[in-house]
Design a protein around this motif. Structure first.
Motif, PDB file in Angstrom:
ATOM      1  N   ASP A   1       5.664  13.774  11.708  1.00 17.56           N
ATOM      2  CA  ASP A   1       5.664  13.405  10.289  1.00 17.56           C
ATOM      3  C   ASP A   1       4.718  12.238  10.006  1.00 17.56           C
ATOM      4  N   GLU A   2       4.287  11.506  11.066  1.00 15.25           N
ATOM      5  CA  GLU A   2       3.402  10.359  10.886  1.00 15.25           C
ATOM      6  C   GLU A   2       1.930  10.747  10.813  1.00 15.25           C
ATOM      7  N   LEU A   3       1.590  12.003  11.108  1.00 15.74           N
ATOM      8  CA  LEU A   3       0.182  12.383  11.182  1.00 15.74           C
ATOM      9  C   LEU A   3      -0.620  12.086   9.907  1.00 15.74           C
ATOM     10  N   PRO A   4      -0.068  12.274   8.700  1.00 10.94           N
ATOM     11  CA  PRO A   4      -0.860  11.933   7.503  1.00 10.94           C
ATOM     12  C   PRO A   4      -1.280  10.474   7.438  1.00 10.94           C
ATOM     13  N   GLN A   5      -0.642   9.616   8.227  1.00  4.85           N
ATOM     14  CA  GLN A   5      -1.026   8.205   8.213  1.00  4.85           C
ATOM     15  C   GLN A   5      -2.401   7.984   8.840  1.00  4.85           C
ATOM     16  N   LEU A   6      -2.922   8.995   9.507  1.00  2.07           N
ATOM     17  CA  LEU A   6      -4.306   8.892   9.971  1.00  2.07           C
ATOM     18  C   LEU A   6      -5.255   8.669   8.790  1.00  2.07           C
TER      19      LEU A   6
ATOM     20  N   PHE B   1       0.853  -1.179   0.000  1.00  2.00           N
ATOM     21  CA  PHE B   1       0.000   0.000   0.000  1.00  2.00           C
ATOM     22  C   PHE B   1       0.890   1.232   0.000  1.00  2.00           C
ATOM     23  N   THR B   2       0.304   2.395  -0.254  1.00  2.00           N
ATOM     24  CA  THR B   2       1.052   3.652  -0.298  1.00  2.00           C
ATOM     25  C   THR B   2       0.926   4.369   1.034  1.00  2.00           C
ATOM     26  N   LEU B   3       2.036   4.498   1.732  1.00  2.00           N
ATOM     27  CA  LEU B   3       2.071   5.164   3.030  1.00  2.00           C
ATOM     28  C   LEU B   3       2.287   6.662   2.841  1.00  2.00           C
ATOM     29  N   LEU B   4       1.609   7.464   3.667  1.00  2.00           N
ATOM     30  CA  LEU B   4       1.696   8.919   3.589  1.00  2.00           C
ATOM     31  C   LEU B   4       2.441   9.468   4.804  1.00  2.00           C
TER      32      LEU B   4
ATOM     33  N   ARG C   1       0.587 -10.900  10.123  1.00  2.00           N
ATOM     34  CA  ARG C   1      -0.691 -11.536  10.442  1.00  2.00           C
ATOM     35  C   ARG C   1      -1.726 -10.510  10.879  1.00  2.00           C
ATOM     36  N   MET C   2      -1.284  -9.319  11.219  1.00  2.00           N
ATOM     37  CA  MET C   2      -2.140  -8.285  11.803  1.00  2.00           C
ATOM     38  C   MET C   2      -1.976  -7.018  10.975  1.00  2.00           C
ATOM     39  N   PRO C   3      -3.023  -6.190  10.866  1.00  2.93           N
ATOM     40  CA  PRO C   3      -2.856  -4.918  10.152  1.00  2.93           C
ATOM     41  C   PRO C   3      -1.720  -4.096  10.759  1.00  2.93           C
ATOM     42  N   VAL C   4      -0.936  -3.467   9.913  1.00  4.10           N
ATOM     43  CA  VAL C   4       0.156  -2.619  10.386  1.00  4.10           C
ATOM     44  C   VAL C   4      -0.431  -1.362  11.020  1.00  4.10           C
ATOM     45  N   GLY C   5       0.364  -0.685  11.861  1.00  2.00           N
ATOM     46  CA  GLY C   5      -0.183   0.432  12.604  1.00  2.00           C
ATOM     47  C   GLY C   5       0.727   1.644  12.657  1.00  2.00           C
ATOM     48  N   ILE C   6       0.157   2.745  13.152  1.00  2.00           N
ATOM     49  CA  ILE C   6       0.926   3.978  13.345  1.00  2.00           C
ATOM     50  C   ILE C   6       1.849   3.833  14.547  1.00  2.00           C
ATOM     51  N   THR C   7       1.362   3.175  15.583  1.00  2.00           N
ATOM     52  CA  THR C   7       2.180   2.911  16.765  1.00  2.00           C
ATOM     53  C   THR C   7       1.977   1.462  17.160  1.00  2.00           C
TER      54      THR C   7
END
Length: 347
Positions: A248-253, A208-211, A289-295
């Motif tokens: 810098d991770e905020l757009p990943q919301l 997927f494309t990460l922002l 096995r699990m969705p990736v996350g912001i934290t």
């Protein structure tokens, strides 16, 4: 019983006489002579309804002897064999969580709809990460148990997705002024191109494309095959601040709202490094096995940036194995607390 009980009266492992006439393809998973013995028993006893087509060895190649069966040494060999032979059953000769390599194969077999069994040559296996679907029986004298993974808890998983989406939308609205200030700072200090896009690996290995907010200058870029950390020479003071503060991770919301990510989960990595780390650290691939996350659990324990990949994978897999909504909320609270400590400390 599912399998042979006694007195030479054997019912097929798969069930029914049709299984004897058309045995299902199976892989035997395990190290050394024990796996070879189970494979030989299945091969010589067609009444169990399974036809072994390969031996997925989980020990160093020097210890393995597949006999007449193909010996599958790598994850890709096993995946190819499952597809080419329409494998429907995986027979483990020790508990799937016995080691990281064996545990990583569980998801592969589940993704292809395989049933999982434990045929323990020693008869001493203890299962902690899987649950027994039926009482212990025997396969030509070997203790055997049909296995199911821990309950998937679909309602909780849907609740996780719903909570993630709702919280991400609220966070986007609440953080809009901060995100606007970050975007303006990047535009003024580092030039055009505020948002950085990069391919990452998500759930079940899907890309997927990460922002992110861009943290390198316009004439620099974060290469897909170069490990970058917060001290890179191409990073401006604004970029360095954004990375250290995790702003810098905020757009990943928005990635969370779109369903690419969750709020809590293993951090996503670039395809090049996923392939590299999966080779070096057997448990790394199991993180997907699990969705990736912001934290995640690794991040609140200080495993960010240039830290041990082995430690991160261990924390990530522990998070997945013990997952609950309460744990997610606890990790989010810890993440928020560390963010405010950073702001108050001014570091």
């Amino acid at each position: 019983s599912l399998v042979g009980g006694g007195g030479g009266d054997h019912s097929p492992l798969c069930g029914g006489r049709a299984a004897v006439r058309r045995p299902a393809s199976a892989l035997v998973v395990g190290p050394g002579a024990g796996a070879s013995a189970v494979a030989a028993a299945l091969h010589g006893r067609p009444e169990y309804g399974l036809r072994p087509v390969g031996l997925a060895d989980t020990a160093p190649a020097t210890e393995a002897d597949g006999g007449a069966l193909p010996l599958l040494a790598t994850h890709e060999d096993i995946r190819r064999a499952v597809i080419q032979n329409s494998v429907g059953h995986a027979v483990f000769t020790r508990p799937p969580e016995a080691d990281e390599r064996t545990a990583s194969l569980v998801r592969l077999f589940q993704d292809h709809g395989c049933r999982l069994w434990l045929a323990d040559p020693a008869g001493t296996a203890r299962i902690t990460g899987m649950r027994v679907a039926h009482p212990t029986d025997q396969l030509w004298g070997y203790a055997v148990q049909p296995l199911l993974p821990r309950p998937a808890r679909p309602l909780e998983r849907w609740a996780k997705r719903g909570i993630d989406t709702a919280l991400a939308l609220v966070a986007l609205l609440a953080a809009a002024p901060v995100m606007g200030a970050c975007a303006l700072a990047v535009r003024i200090w580092d030039g055009p191109g505020v948002i950085f896009r990069q391919e990452r690996v998500g759930l079940y290995g899907r890309p997927f494309t990460l922002l992110k907010f861009r943290t390198l200058r316009a004439d620099e870029h974060e290469a897909a095959t170069r490990w970058t950390v917060a001290g890179d020479r191409g990073m401006s003071p604004v970029g360095s601040f954004l990375r250290k503060s995790s702003l810098d991770e905020l757009p990943q919301l928005w990635n969370v709202v779109r369903g690419d990510m969750a709020l809590v989960g293993p951090r996503p990595e670039r395809p090049f490094f996923v392939a590299k780390f999966s080779t070096v650290h057997p448990g790394y691939e199991a993180r997907h096995r699990m969705p990736v996350g912001i934290t995640g659990l690794a991040q609140i324990n200080g495993l960010r940036g240039d830290t041990s990949i082995e430690d991160r994978a261990r924390f990530d897999n522990h998070y997945i194995d013990t997952w609950s909504l309460w744990q997610d909320l606890w990790i989010l609270a810890r993440t928020a607390a560390s963010f405010f400590r950073f702001r108050l400390g001014g570091s």
